[in-house]
Scaffold this active site. Structure first.
Site, PDB file in Angstrom:
ATOM      1  N   ASP A   1       9.288   3.223   2.152  1.00 21.81           N
ATOM      2  CA  ASP A   1       8.194   3.736   2.981  1.00 21.81           C
ATOM      3  C   ASP A   1       8.199   3.044   4.340  1.00 21.81           C
ATOM      4  O   ASP A   1       8.513   1.857   4.446  1.00 21.81           O
ATOM      5  CB  ASP A   1       6.842   3.526   2.278  1.00 21.81           C
ATOM      6  CG  ASP A   1       5.751   4.387   2.909  1.00 21.81           C
ATOM      7  OD1 ASP A   1       6.079   5.392   3.583  1.00 21.81           O
ATOM      8  OD2 ASP A   1       4.559   4.068   2.714  1.00 21.81           O
TER       9      ASP A   1
ATOM     10  N   HIS B   1      14.805   7.638   9.076  1.00 18.40           N
ATOM     11  CA  HIS B   1      15.328   7.984   7.743  1.00 18.40           C
ATOM     12  C   HIS B   1      16.776   7.501   7.603  1.00 18.40           C
ATOM     13  O   HIS B   1      17.168   6.997   6.560  1.00 18.40           O
ATOM     14  CB  HIS B   1      15.231   9.487   7.501  1.00 18.40           C
ATOM     15  CG  HIS B   1      13.804   9.967   7.392  1.00 18.40           C
ATOM     16  ND1 HIS B   1      12.901   9.379   6.548  1.00 18.40           N
ATOM     17  CD2 HIS B   1      13.139  10.960   8.028  1.00 18.40           C
ATOM     18  CE1 HIS B   1      11.720   9.993   6.677  1.00 18.40           C
ATOM     19  NE2 HIS B   1      11.842  10.951   7.569  1.00 18.40           N
TER      20      HIS B   1
ATOM     21  N   GLU C   1       5.951  15.377  -3.761  1.00 22.37           N
ATOM     22  CA  GLU C   1       4.940  15.683  -2.729  1.00 22.37           C
ATOM     23  C   GLU C   1       5.575  15.803  -1.327  1.00 22.37           C
ATOM     24  O   GLU C   1       4.984  16.386  -0.420  1.00 22.37           O
ATOM     25  CB  GLU C   1       3.847  14.599  -2.697  1.00 22.37           C
ATOM     26  CG  GLU C   1       2.891  14.627  -3.893  1.00 22.37           C
ATOM     27  CD  GLU C   1       3.513  14.161  -5.206  1.00 22.37           C
ATOM     28  OE1 GLU C   1       4.355  13.240  -5.179  1.00 22.37           O
ATOM     29  OE2 GLU C   1       3.180  14.728  -6.252  1.00 22.37           O
TER      30      GLU C   1
ATOM     31  N   LEU D   1      25.344  -3.274 -11.258  1.00 18.97           N
ATOM     32  CA  LEU D   1      23.917  -3.047 -11.063  1.00 18.97           C
ATOM     33  C   LEU D   1      23.735  -1.529 -11.113  1.00 18.97           C
ATOM     34  O   LEU D   1      24.501  -0.794 -10.476  1.00 18.97           O
ATOM     35  CB  LEU D   1      23.441  -3.582  -9.704  1.00 18.97           C
ATOM     36  CG  LEU D   1      21.993  -3.250  -9.328  1.00 18.97           C
ATOM     37  CD1 LEU D   1      21.314  -4.459  -8.696  1.00 18.97           C
ATOM     38  CD2 LEU D   1      21.902  -2.081  -8.350  1.00 18.97           C
TER      39      LEU D   1
ATOM     40  N   ARG E   1      -0.708   1.497  -2.795  1.00 12.23           N
ATOM     41  CA  ARG E   1      -0.885   2.487  -3.865  1.00 12.23           C
ATOM     42  C   ARG E   1       0.458   2.799  -4.504  1.00 12.23           C
ATOM     43  O   ARG E   1       1.513   2.488  -3.942  1.00 12.23           O
ATOM     44  CB  ARG E   1      -1.555   3.763  -3.339  1.00 12.23           C
ATOM     45  CG  ARG E   1      -0.832   4.405  -2.187  1.00 12.23           C
ATOM     46  CD  ARG E   1      -1.467   5.756  -1.807  1.00 12.23           C
ATOM     47  NE  ARG E   1      -0.863   6.269  -0.577  1.00 12.23           N
ATOM     48  CZ  ARG E   1      -1.426   6.168   0.635  1.00 12.23           C
ATOM     49  NH1 ARG E   1      -2.617   5.631   0.785  1.00 12.23           N
ATOM     50  NH2 ARG E   1      -0.786   6.631   1.692  1.00 12.23           N
ATOM     51  N   LEU E   2       0.378   3.443  -5.692  1.00 12.65           N
ATOM     52  CA  LEU E   2       1.610   3.730  -6.438  1.00 12.65           C
ATOM     53  C   LEU E   2       2.227   5.075  -6.070  1.00 12.65           C
ATOM     54  O   LEU E   2       3.417   5.290  -6.290  1.00 12.65           O
ATOM     55  CB  LEU E   2       1.338   3.711  -7.944  1.00 12.65           C
ATOM     56  CG  LEU E   2       1.158   2.330  -8.583  1.00 12.65           C
ATOM     57  CD1 LEU E   2       0.932   2.475 -10.071  1.00 12.65           C
ATOM     58  CD2 LEU E   2       2.384   1.437  -8.322  1.00 12.65           C
TER      59      LEU E   2
HETATM   60  C1  IPE Z   1       9.798   7.088   3.638  1.00 10.13           C
HETATM   61  O1  IPE Z   1       9.367   6.887   4.932  1.00 10.13           O
HETATM   62  C2  IPE Z   1      10.798   8.196   3.495  1.00 10.13           C
HETATM   63  C3  IPE Z   1      10.355   9.342   2.685  1.00 10.13           C
HETATM   64  C4  IPE Z   1       9.198   9.457   2.107  1.00 10.13           C
HETATM   65  C5  IPE Z   1      11.296  10.454   2.528  1.00 10.13           C
HETATM   66  P1  IPE Z   1       8.215   7.788   5.575  1.00 10.13           P
HETATM   67  O2  IPE Z   1       8.841   9.028   6.111  1.00 10.13           O
HETATM   68  O3  IPE Z   1       7.116   8.002   4.584  1.00 10.13           O
HETATM   69  O4  IPE Z   1       7.729   6.869   6.755  1.00 10.13           O
HETATM   70  P2  IPE Z   1       6.249   6.769   7.350  1.00 10.13           P
HETATM   71  O5  IPE Z   1       5.329   6.396   6.209  1.00 10.13           O
HETATM   72  O6  IPE Z   1       5.916   8.089   7.948  1.00 10.13           O
HETATM   73  O7  IPE Z   1       6.351   5.669   8.350  1.00 10.13           O
HETATM   74 MG    MG Z   2       5.208   7.146   4.272  1.00 12.92          MG
END
Ligand code: IPE
Ligand code: MG
Length: 235
Positions: A19, A36, A66, A130, A189-190
């Site tokens: 995240d 990404h 989601e 691993l 959060r999870l």
């Molecule tokens: C995680 O980073 C990647 C995916 C959920 C695919 P985010 O894209 O959620 O990054 P933020 O939370 O917007 O910074």
């Molecule tokens: Mg995010």
């Protein structure tokens, strides 16, 4: 007396939520896709570092059920980056003792991504590897629902279903539960991640955005785990 950090205090299974990729890019004036790309590249760095610590299982939440709600352009870009990483980088990791597994529903992931996953996951794990599980199109409730349906169809009668039979029907069948669940990116959060498996996991939340989550931050999360006294409801 201070307890020594014995080998058994190294978690056997560490689960991560990826995240903060988007914010990492935005903070730098870059398109979210750059975040990404950086975030996916960081999975390699952390997997290799974790293997060096002696951990046997790493799981990472890369795309949730989601995440389909995001703009199609972003979803397509994430899938393209995943295919590239699975085809170019993952085989290099495979030759350095990292085996792969996919956790999640296959449909409606694009065929190119499924093929790249099948190619790398089809190479069986060796003893010292691993096992890196990639949660892609993963949702904890979806997983439990799929597992219950599978367990019912395999059971002689509903009362024969127990926790073990559900455990064996999960995507993670045969893996130990995560000992430590790490969420970078500042959210506490999870988010529907490993709901069944994380029942007793130690939780570690870090404000560091995933692309910046480096070996030092990893060591901090492992230290926090080592220092906690795990009682599993006992004394
Ligand atoms: C995680 O980073 C990647 C995916 C959920 C695919 P985010 O894209 O959620 O990054 P933020 O939370 O917007 O910074
Ligand atoms: Mg995010």
């Amino acid at each position: 007396m201070v307890e020594p950090k014995a080998k058994e205090r190294i978690p056997a299974h560490v689960a991560f939520v990826m995240d903060g990729n988007g914010r990492w890019a935005t903070e730098r004036g870059l398109p979210r896709t750059s975040g990404h790309r950086e975030g996916i590249a960081n999975v390699s760095r952390i997997a290799e570092a974790l293997r060096a610590h002696g951990t046997r299982y790493m799981t990472i939440f890369m795309f949730s059920t989601e995440n389909w709600k995001r703009p199609k352009d972003e979803v397509d870009a994430i899938f393209d980056l995943l295919v590239e990483w699975l085809s170019v980088t993952a085989p290099q990791l495979r030759s350095r003792g990292i085996a792969f597994r996919h956790l999640g529903r296959r449909a409606p992931l694009p065929t190119s991504l499924l093929k790249a996953l099948d190619d790398i996951c089809g190479q069986p794990a060796r003893e010292d590897d691993l096992v890196l599980s990639l949660a892609i199109n993963y949702g904890g409730r979806a997983e439990i629902t799929d597992a219950v349906i599978k367990a019912i169809s395999a059971a002689s009668e509903p009362s024969a279903i127990d926790e073990d039979s559900i455990d064996l029907a999960l995507y993670t069948a045969g893996m130990p539960d995560p000992d430590l669940l790490v969420r970078p990116g500042g959210e506490i959060r999870l988010s529907n991640y490993l709901l069944w498996q994380a029942a007793y996991a130690e939780l570690y939340f870090s404000p560091v955005l995933w692309p910046d989550f480096d070996e030092e931050e990893l060591a901090r999360s492992l230290d926090a785990y080592t220092d906690r006294h795990r009682r599993f409801g006992g004394l």
